[in-house]
Design a protein around this motif. Structure first.
Motif, PDB file in Angstrom:
ATOM      1  N   ARG A   1       0.610  -1.403  -0.006  1.00 29.00           N
ATOM      2  CA  ARG A   1      -0.186  -0.050   0.092  1.00 29.00           C
ATOM      3  C   ARG A   1       0.911   0.971  -0.163  1.00 29.00           C
ATOM      4  NH1 ARG A   1      -2.113   0.237   5.187  1.00 29.00           N
ATOM      5  NH2 ARG A   1      -0.776  -1.749   5.657  1.00 29.00           N
ATOM      6  N   LEU A   2       0.281   2.250  -0.785  1.00 29.64           N
ATOM      7  CA  LEU A   2       0.783   3.715  -0.625  1.00 29.64           C
ATOM      8  C   LEU A   2      -0.144   4.600  -0.331  1.00 29.64           C
ATOM      9  CD1 LEU A   2       2.722   3.598  -4.113  1.00 29.64           C
ATOM     10  CD2 LEU A   2       3.953   3.288  -2.062  1.00 29.64           C
ATOM     11  N   TYR A   3       0.167   5.618   0.385  1.00 31.06           N
ATOM     12  CA  TYR A   3      -0.538   6.902   0.670  1.00 31.06           C
ATOM     13  C   TYR A   3      -0.211   8.182  -0.243  1.00 31.06           C
ATOM     14  CZ  TYR A   3      -2.771   3.344   3.560  1.00 31.06           C
ATOM     15  OH  TYR A   3      -3.501   2.099   3.825  1.00 31.06           O
ATOM     16  N   VAL A   4      -1.019   8.844  -0.660  1.00 36.55           N
ATOM     17  CA  VAL A   4      -0.504  10.158  -1.355  1.00 36.55           C
ATOM     18  C   VAL A   4      -1.534  11.244  -1.128  1.00 36.55           C
ATOM     19  CG1 VAL A   4      -0.043  11.229  -3.614  1.00 36.55           C
ATOM     20  CG2 VAL A   4       0.420   8.831  -3.355  1.00 36.55           C
ATOM     21  N   ALA A   5      -0.955  12.481  -0.693  1.00 42.26           N
ATOM     22  CA  ALA A   5      -1.807  13.495  -0.276  1.00 42.26           C
ATOM     23  C   ALA A   5      -2.115  14.388  -1.559  1.00 42.26           C
ATOM     24  CB  ALA A   5      -1.184  14.226   0.593  1.00 42.26           C
ATOM     25  N   LEU A   6      -3.153  14.573  -1.933  1.00 41.04           N
ATOM     26  CA  LEU A   6      -3.678  15.343  -3.286  1.00 41.04           C
ATOM     27  C   LEU A   6      -4.131  16.669  -2.600  1.00 41.04           C
ATOM     28  CD1 LEU A   6      -5.855  12.527  -5.082  1.00 41.04           C
ATOM     29  CD2 LEU A   6      -3.322  12.977  -5.300  1.00 41.04           C
ATOM     30  N   SER A   7      -3.186  17.540  -2.502  1.00 43.40           N
ATOM     31  CA  SER A   7      -3.459  18.686  -1.743  1.00 43.40           C
ATOM     32  C   SER A   7      -4.497  19.637  -2.187  1.00 43.40           C
ATOM     33  CB  SER A   7      -2.055  19.773  -1.714  1.00 43.40           C
ATOM     34  OG  SER A   7      -1.589  19.929  -3.061  1.00 43.40           O
TER      35      SER A   7
END
Length: 614
Positions: A129-135
């Motif tokens: 799993r990865l987590y990405v902040a879409l600002s």
């Protein structure tokens, strides 16, 4: 560079738990628990760092000092590694890319579009799993290792920085605007963001009886024991008006706002917030606020002066007893003792802990371990990497025009005496974070409270500048801000032009509704251009500004702000009194600025949709 001296850091201790739960053995320090600009390879033999302005990812061989780069246009902004997979966010491309190392070279092996302005990225140690902040999409996405979207979580305030508990079961999210911090329990069937509050700190205003405004300023990290979350925070006094006139400042007073106040509370208080975590990785109510202020010799006089600027990246030692924090505007890394218990109270409510200040190259923004202490430091302005306390190696060849590159260095510096008095710890980027805005209002001389304008995009196309005063050029606005408000001295014409060139270089903000011609937006455009509504009378041209001044809301000569990217620049109006675009449209029902009094709720929806599409 070697550490220059020891100094005292301070901490506000609240609700600190008496004992920490037992935890599993500390994880490998080469695995970053938070979003960052630099990571180590699994065996610690190499370091990988991103340069958004140069559009490259660099690989440094730790043993030999040899550096190779992979061109990756689109603003590579944050990087993470799990096992032999490396992932990078491309902020200007709405994408995440997967890289691998082959024969000492980085190569791209996969890419996926994920959403607007992806910034922070973290990976679970399991590699699945990865987590990405879409600002600007105000969301965080969970991706598979192959970059497929698995889940999405709505987070407000421009979520930008992430950390993942070593268990992989709790995600922490920090937002640029409003200083919000959130925890998501990933074990829940439907994880819901839970607010993690900061305390209210009193000390702002003329009588020091008002709360400071709190922001979060950089990448988070969880200590290796899994018992504390480190969050770089800034507490600022945006309540106290200027203490003297522009004329007095120009005649020799150091600054309108930021004189030295010693090592205690000041108008600008950089802080490392340490939140206690329970055995499940959730915040347990414990909190220490470590106050990061140091003393360093001035480069010209050799006399000690105060260094304070916002923190941008955090890393912990293996035992969790030391937290390293980058001060990118002050060319420094601070090593803070994390145990605030047992120290005597100093500076009013603050508790002192011993800490060490290290000089670095310009713009320290990333920390990574290749073994034990100390960490390596990545300085993005000087494009160098080196072990903390040692001479760094330049690893990237600049691709920016020399004038823009000079302007970038000046823009981010809180220690260059031409730009600001070093006691302030303030740089252009403190308020105009990454060339944008901080979501706050400030008391400006002769103008009362004015909200911070975004500098994104070609601002030179929209004179006059600031909110009033008819400042005709970007260079003159740079002079006014640096030489008067911040106490800089003798900024040359070349330097003025360089800062203006860097501001002009920054791009417009990307966001989900940008350029979307939905049915609602098309109807809204017709309303925007309708004569009786009057929006287009002032907001015209390619940047949606008539480049003129108007008397509005009882204030004379307010400059017409541009509307490109307005969906991302809350709060609104000159004084920041409108929190949302809908609030703006409601205030114009009075006819004080255009007139929306005749529009129905559905028509206001359409007009708002058009504004969001700009």
């Amino acid at each position: 560079m070697a550490p220059l001296l020891l100094f005292l850091a301070c901490a506000v201790a609240t609700l600190a738990p008496d004992a920490q739960p037992e935890t599993s053995p500390a994880p490998d320090l080469t695995v970053a628990t938070g979003s960052t600009s630099m990571v180590a390879s699994a065996d610690g033999s190499a370091l990988y760092a991103v340069s958004a302005d140069d559009g490259v990812v660099v690989r440094l061989d730790v043993a030999t000092g040899a550096a190779t780069t992979l061109s990756l246009p689109g603003e590579p902004s944050r990087i993470t590694r799990v096992n032999d997979r490396i992932y990078v966010t491309l902020r200007a491309e709405r994408a995440v890319v997967e890289l691998s190392e082959q024969d000492g070279q980085l190569v791209e092996v996969n890419r996926a579009t994920v959403g607007t302005e992806p910034l922070g990225i973290v990976a679970a140690a399991t590699g699945d799993r990865l987590y990405v902040a879409l600002s600007t999409q105000e969301a965080v996405v969970e991706l598979s290792a192959e970059l497929g979207v698995k889940r999405s979580f709505d987070i407000g305030g421009h979520p930008s920085w992430l950390a993942l508990h070593p268990s992989g079961e709790v995600l922490y999210v920090a937002s640029q605007v409003g200083g919000s911090l959130w925890a998501l329990d990933l074990r829940a069937e439907v994880p819901t963001p839970t607010s993690v509050p900061f305390p209210e700190i009193i000390g702002a205003g003329r009588e020091a009886d008002l709360p400071y405004s709190q922001r979060i300023t950089g990448d988070l990290a969880v200590d290796p024991t899994g018992t504390r979350l480190g969050v770089p925070a800034l507490f600022v006094d945006n309540k106290t008006p200027p203490k003297h006139s522009i004329e007095e400042a120009e005649q020799g007073d150091p600054s309108l706002y930021y004189d030295s106040i010693g090592l205690g509370l000041s108008p600008n208080n950089p802080t490392l917030a340490l939140f206690g975590l329970d055995a499940a990785g959730l915040p347990d109510g414990g909190l220490d606020l470590l106050y990061a202020v140091g003393m360093a010799p001035d480069g010209d006089s050799g006399e000690d002066h105060i260094v304070r600027s916002f923190l941008s990246n955090i890393a912990f030692s293996a035992d969790g007893e030391t937290a390293y924090a980058c001060m990118e505007g002050s060319e420094a890394v601070v090593a803070l003792a994390t145990d605030a218990a047992g120290f005597s109270v100093a500076y009013g409510d603050f508790v002192a802990t011993p800490s060490t200040w290290y000089g670095t190259d310009a713009g320290p923004r990333g920390l990574a371990f290749v073994g034990g202490d100390p960490p390596f430091v990545y300085s993005f302005l000087d494009r160098s990497i080196g072990e903390l306390g040692e001479t760094a190696t330049t690893v990237i060849t600049p691709t920016l025009e020399p004038e823009v590159d000079l302007g970038r260095s000046l823009y981010y510096s809180a220690v260059n005496p031409h730009m600001s008095t070093s006691a302030s710890g303030i740089s252009c980027s403190t308020c105009h974070f990454e060339g944008r805005n901080d979501g706050l209002t400030w008391p400006l001389l002769g103008e009362e409270f004015r909200q911070t304008l975004s500098l994104a995009g070609p601002v030179s196309l929209s004179p006059p500048f600031t909110w009033s005063n008819n400042v005709e050029t970007v260079e003159e606005e740079v002079r006014l801000t640096s030489q008067v408000r911040l106490g800089g001295r003798e900024l040359s014409d070349e330097q003025l032009s360089a800062v203006a060139a860097f501001v002009e270089y920054t791009r417009d903000v990307d966001h989900p509704d940008k350029g979307v011609a939905s049915d609602a937006a098309v109807r809204g455009r017709a309303l925007f251009e309708r004569g009786d509504v009057g929006c287009a009378d002032c907001h015209s041209g390619s940047r949606f500004s008539d480049n003129d001044v108007h008397d509005l809301y009882g204030v004379e000569a307010i400059n017409t702000p541009l509307l490109v990217g307005v969906a991302t620049t809350a709060p609104y109006l000159h004084d920041g009194s409108a929190e949302t675009l809908r609030d703006v449209l409601e205030t114009t029902r009075t006819g004080a600025m255009g007139d929306t009094s005749m529009l129905s709720e559905a028509e206001l929806d359409d007009l708002e949709a058009y504004l969001r599409a700009l």
